[in-house]
Design a protein around this motif. Structure first.
Motif, PDB file in Angstrom:
ATOM      1  N   VAL A   5    -137.382 -55.273  21.985  1.00 31.11           N
ATOM      2  CA  VAL A   5    -136.038 -55.318  21.427  1.00 31.11           C
ATOM      3  C   VAL A   5    -135.807 -54.027  20.645  1.00 31.11           C
ATOM      4  O   VAL A   5    -136.566 -53.719  19.718  1.00 31.11           O
ATOM      5  CB  VAL A   5    -135.850 -56.527  20.491  1.00 31.11           C
ATOM      6  CG1 VAL A   5    -134.433 -56.537  19.927  1.00 31.11           C
ATOM      7  CG2 VAL A   5    -136.136 -57.829  21.223  1.00 31.11           C
ATOM      8  N   VAL A  83    -134.282 -54.357  25.518  1.00 31.89           N
ATOM      9  CA  VAL A  83    -132.955 -54.914  25.255  1.00 31.89           C
ATOM     10  C   VAL A  83    -132.406 -54.318  23.972  1.00 31.89           C
ATOM     11  O   VAL A  83    -133.091 -54.239  22.959  1.00 31.89           O
ATOM     12  CB  VAL A  83    -132.994 -56.463  25.169  1.00 31.89           C
ATOM     13  CG1 VAL A  83    -133.978 -56.938  24.124  1.00 31.89           C
ATOM     14  CG2 VAL A  83    -131.601 -57.032  24.900  1.00 31.89           C
ATOM     15  N   ALA A  93    -131.008 -63.999  19.243  1.00 31.58           N
ATOM     16  CA  ALA A  93    -132.225 -63.818  20.024  1.00 31.58           C
ATOM     17  C   ALA A  93    -132.529 -65.004  20.935  1.00 31.58           C
ATOM     18  O   ALA A  93    -133.326 -64.878  21.869  1.00 31.58           O
ATOM     19  CB  ALA A  93    -133.412 -63.572  19.082  1.00 31.58           C
ATOM     20  N   LEU A  96    -132.391 -64.285  24.699  1.00 29.57           N
ATOM     21  CA  LEU A  96    -133.222 -63.262  25.340  1.00 29.57           C
ATOM     22  C   LEU A  96    -133.973 -63.793  26.555  1.00 29.57           C
ATOM     23  O   LEU A  96    -134.069 -63.110  27.584  1.00 29.57           O
ATOM     24  CB  LEU A  96    -134.195 -62.656  24.326  1.00 29.57           C
ATOM     25  CG  LEU A  96    -133.543 -61.788  23.249  1.00 29.57           C
ATOM     26  CD1 LEU A  96    -134.587 -61.309  22.240  1.00 29.57           C
ATOM     27  CD2 LEU A  96    -132.831 -60.597  23.868  1.00 29.57           C
ATOM     28  N   MET A 156    -129.787 -55.855  28.364  1.00 32.06           N
ATOM     29  CA  MET A 156    -131.200 -55.819  28.746  1.00 32.06           C
ATOM     30  C   MET A 156    -131.356 -55.025  30.032  1.00 32.06           C
ATOM     31  O   MET A 156    -130.544 -55.158  30.956  1.00 32.06           O
ATOM     32  CB  MET A 156    -131.720 -57.244  28.941  1.00 32.06           C
ATOM     33  CG  MET A 156    -133.182 -57.338  29.374  1.00 32.06           C
ATOM     34  SD  MET A 156    -133.738 -59.065  29.495  1.00 32.06           S
ATOM     35  CE  MET A 156    -133.821 -59.508  27.755  1.00 32.06           C
TER      36      MET A 156
END
Length: 229
Positions: A5, A83, A93, A96, A156
């Motif tokens: 991330v 991402v 989150a 994700l 992403m």
């Protein structure tokens, strides 16, 4: 897979702890990296005191430069997925894993978290929504691909685009321009519906005053990107 991330941060002292806590709690199989873009508040102090994973840029590069620094880190450390994730608390989150699944199922190169598929949660300011609709239409006209949330910073990418973005990435308001670039080069872009939160701290870089300038500048960049494959 190694997953990272990337959190570009400029003066995010009011929200950076909550942002990282969200990632650690809801996406524990992701590493994270905060890219401190010469913040003038106490963002860096918070990063150091909490021993958060971070790098600090020697000069302020803006959103594009900060994100590219994150991609360079991802490339050099052999991450398979990266991402972009805002440091202001707007992104969640918990999405994700869904983005990874979409990337794998569609053999995509980029997955964008879109507010405008199911129209839930914070839908951005009125000024920004006008720009979003404009860029959606312009990108569809130039590439044939409809991107419902072209300015979303919740994106992403796979290893192929990590490599590309580590070498070359737009500097100002990079999201729409980079989308046109990669679609024109044959990369596959997908979207999933997400709910975003309203910014709790700080101020958006796009306001009523500079909104027209933003649209003109990014439109020109998009046109150049489309015809400069």
């Amino acid at each position: 897979m190694k997953k990272l991330v990337i959190i570009p941060a400029f003066n995010e002292s009011g929200s950076i702890e909550k942002t990282i806590s969200d990632i650690v709690s809801n996406a524990p199989d992701f590493d994270y990296l905060v890219v401190n873009d010469c913040s003038t508040d106490n963002t860096l102090e918070i990063l150091k005191n909490n021993k958060y994973e971070h790098i600090s840029l020697p000069v302020n590069l803006g959103i594009g430069g900060a994100v590219q620094a994150g991609y360079m880190y991802a490339y050099n450390n052999d991450y398979d997925i990266a991402v972009q994730f805002d440091g202001d608390g707007q992104h969640n989150a918990s999405y994700l894993d869904d983005m990874v699944k979409k990337l794998e199922e569609t053999d995509g190169d980029m997955v964008i978290g879109s507010r405008f598929i199911e129209h839930e949660g914070f839908q951005s300011s009125g000024v920004r929504r006008v720009g979003i609709k404009f860029f959606t239409g312009l990108i569809k006209l130039l590439t044939g691909k409809k991107i419902t949330d072209p300015t979303s910073g919740f994106r992403m990418v796979n290893r192929r685009l990590i490599s590309l973005f580590a070498k070359d990435y737009p500097k100002d308001y990079p999201e729409p321009e980079s989308e046109v670039t990669i679609i024109s080069k044959g990369y596959k872009v997908e979207e999933i519906p997400v709910v975003m939160n309203e910014r709790e701290e700080g101020v958006s870089s796009i306001s009523m005053i500079n909104g027209v300038y933003y649209m003109i500048k990014v439109s020109i960049a998009i046109l150049i990107a489309r015809f400069n494959k």
